[in-house]
Design a protein around this motif. Sequence first.
Motif, PDB file in Angstrom:
ATOM      1  N   HIS A  78     -40.672  -9.613   6.839  1.00  0.00           N
ATOM      2  CA  HIS A  78     -39.287  -9.211   6.599  1.00  0.00           C
ATOM      3  C   HIS A  78     -38.571 -10.339   5.884  1.00  0.00           C
ATOM      4  N   GLU A  79     -38.096 -10.076   4.690  1.00  0.00           N
ATOM      5  CA  GLU A  79     -37.398 -11.092   3.916  1.00  0.00           C
ATOM      6  C   GLU A  79     -35.976 -11.263   4.448  1.00  0.00           C
ATOM      7  N   VAL A  80     -35.600 -12.493   4.734  1.00  0.00           N
ATOM      8  CA  VAL A  80     -34.270 -12.780   5.255  1.00  0.00           C
ATOM      9  C   VAL A  80     -33.471 -13.486   4.163  1.00  0.00           C
ATOM     10  N   PRO A  81     -32.357 -12.908   3.730  1.00  0.00           N
ATOM     11  CA  PRO A  81     -31.532 -13.575   2.708  1.00  0.00           C
ATOM     12  C   PRO A  81     -31.090 -14.952   3.180  1.00  0.00           C
ATOM     13  N   ALA A  82     -31.164 -15.927   2.308  1.00  0.00           N
ATOM     14  CA  ALA A  82     -30.854 -17.304   2.690  1.00  0.00           C
ATOM     15  C   ALA A  82     -29.426 -17.438   3.205  1.00  0.00           C
ATOM     16  N   ASP A  83     -28.508 -16.670   2.638  1.00  0.00           N
ATOM     17  CA  ASP A  83     -27.112 -16.816   3.047  1.00  0.00           C
ATOM     18  C   ASP A  83     -26.807 -16.160   4.394  1.00  0.00           C
ATOM     19  N   SER A  84     -27.812 -15.472   4.964  1.00  0.00           N
ATOM     20  CA  SER A  84     -27.580 -14.828   6.263  1.00  0.00           C
ATOM     21  C   SER A  84     -27.968 -15.730   7.426  1.00  0.00           C
ATOM     22  N   VAL A  85     -28.555 -16.884   7.126  1.00  0.00           N
ATOM     23  CA  VAL A  85     -28.984 -17.810   8.172  1.00  0.00           C
ATOM     24  C   VAL A  85     -27.935 -18.904   8.323  1.00  0.00           C
ATOM     25  N   PRO A  86     -27.306 -18.998   9.491  1.00  0.00           N
ATOM     26  CA  PRO A  86     -26.281 -20.038   9.665  1.00  0.00           C
ATOM     27  C   PRO A  86     -26.886 -21.429   9.606  1.00  0.00           C
ATOM     28  N   ALA A  87     -26.200 -22.342   8.963  1.00  0.00           N
ATOM     29  CA  ALA A  87     -26.680 -23.720   8.849  1.00  0.00           C
ATOM     30  C   ALA A  87     -26.440 -24.458  10.160  1.00  0.00           C
ATOM     31  N   ALA A  88     -27.487 -25.045  10.695  1.00  0.00           N
ATOM     32  CA  ALA A  88     -27.368 -25.803  11.940  1.00  0.00           C
ATOM     33  C   ALA A  88     -26.959 -27.239  11.620  1.00  0.00           C
ATOM     34  N   GLU A  89     -26.089 -27.770  12.410  1.00  0.00           N
ATOM     35  CA  GLU A  89     -25.635 -29.144  12.223  1.00  0.00           C
ATOM     36  C   GLU A  89     -26.414 -30.075  13.153  1.00  0.00           C
ATOM     37  N   ALA A  90     -27.070 -31.062  12.585  1.00  0.00           N
ATOM     38  CA  ALA A  90     -27.787 -32.040  13.403  1.00  0.00           C
ATOM     39  C   ALA A  90     -26.772 -32.918  14.128  1.00  0.00           C
ATOM     40  N   GLN A  91     -26.932 -33.058  15.427  1.00  0.00           N
ATOM     41  CA  GLN A  91     -25.981 -33.841  16.213  1.00  0.00           C
ATOM     42  C   GLN A  91     -26.388 -35.315  16.188  1.00  0.00           C
ATOM     43  N   LEU A  92     -26.439 -35.849  14.989  1.00  0.00           N
ATOM     44  CA  LEU A  92     -26.831 -37.242  14.788  1.00  0.00           C
ATOM     45  C   LEU A  92     -25.812 -37.897  13.868  1.00  0.00           C
ATOM     46  N   GLU A  93     -25.671 -39.195  14.029  1.00  0.00           N
ATOM     47  CA  GLU A  93     -24.760 -39.950  13.189  1.00  0.00           C
ATOM     48  C   GLU A  93     -25.543 -40.983  12.379  1.00  0.00           C
ATOM     49  N   ALA A  94     -24.880 -41.554  11.404  1.00  0.00           N
ATOM     50  CA  ALA A  94     -25.517 -42.571  10.573  1.00  0.00           C
ATOM     51  C   ALA A  94     -26.038 -43.711  11.439  1.00  0.00           C
ATOM     52  N   ARG A  95     -27.251 -44.118  11.149  1.00  0.00           N
ATOM     53  CA  ARG A  95     -27.954 -45.221  11.800  1.00  0.00           C
ATOM     54  C   ARG A  95     -28.440 -44.889  13.212  1.00  0.00           C
ATOM     55  N   ASP A  96     -28.241 -43.655  13.688  1.00  0.00           N
ATOM     56  CA  ASP A  96     -28.906 -43.261  14.929  1.00  0.00           C
ATOM     57  C   ASP A  96     -30.417 -43.341  14.706  1.00  0.00           C
ATOM     58  N   VAL A  97     -31.151 -43.710  15.750  1.00  0.00           N
ATOM     59  CA  VAL A  97     -32.591 -43.900  15.618  1.00  0.00           C
ATOM     60  C   VAL A  97     -33.327 -42.589  15.904  1.00  0.00           C
ATOM     61  N   VAL A  98     -34.175 -42.200  14.966  1.00  0.00           N
ATOM     62  CA  VAL A  98     -35.008 -41.005  15.119  1.00  0.00           C
ATOM     63  C   VAL A  98     -36.472 -41.442  15.097  1.00  0.00           C
TER      64      VAL A  98
END
Length: 254
Positions: A78-98
């Motif tokens: 099933h093809e899902v239109p790209a604009d139908s998927v909500p963008a998730a926000e990463a709960q990270l800040e600059a220089r946080d260690v991953v």
Amino acid sequence: GGDFGPDLEPTQPWRGGLAGLLKVASSEWPDVRFCCLNYADQPPDLLTHLLQEFATTGPVDVAYLPDGTRLGIQLVRHEVPADSVPAAEAQLEARDVVAVLGGARGITAAVAVALAQKVRAHFVLLGRSPLPRVEDPELQAIHDPIRLRKTLSEQCQRRGEQVVPRKIESLAQQILSGREIQATLAAIQGAGATAEYLACDVRSALPFAQALRGIQQRSGPIRAVIHGAGVIEDRLIVDKSAESFDRVVETKLN
């Protein structure tokens, strides 16, 4: 439960593994009927019911509701239109260690680079490959893998060493691996984040713990982990050993 156990999955995720194993088997032995049966209530005559099921074609995953309704899980594209998927926000800040386990190569590296483009964090990539060494100038400009192996063989001959295919392959893989690690670090840094690489086998508890402590002492607390470390030993089921299975699963699980 008769409904593929959505309530059980968080506490018994291995159920999905059993069904997955049977799906793999069904692709390797297409003339054999494999079933993973899920009942709300066990039929009075289970044996007859099983024989009827084995004589039926259909998906591997089958469930029976309390009223006897038969359900099956099948994959449908099933093809899902790209604009139908909500963008998730990463709960990270600059220089946080991953910490990115197995993150210097392959799909995990691509995930780390994509995240770096969103968050200017500090990425610590951990992998089993040794730290990339400075390459022999003669090899630096060679990007064709076949030519690289040929040149390595010629170098061995010039040094008067025996050309052993296994040794040549090992040397070539080290070089190619090192280049991939360097490319991943460069891509993360090019996205505006920072990155470092540590050679560490996550299966070795003590060295792994020491590596994590060192990261936190140098850069601060680890805010996120991407666990992509893995051992690839793909085989057909008939060719798979218990030892190989353990290596693959334990690297992910333990």
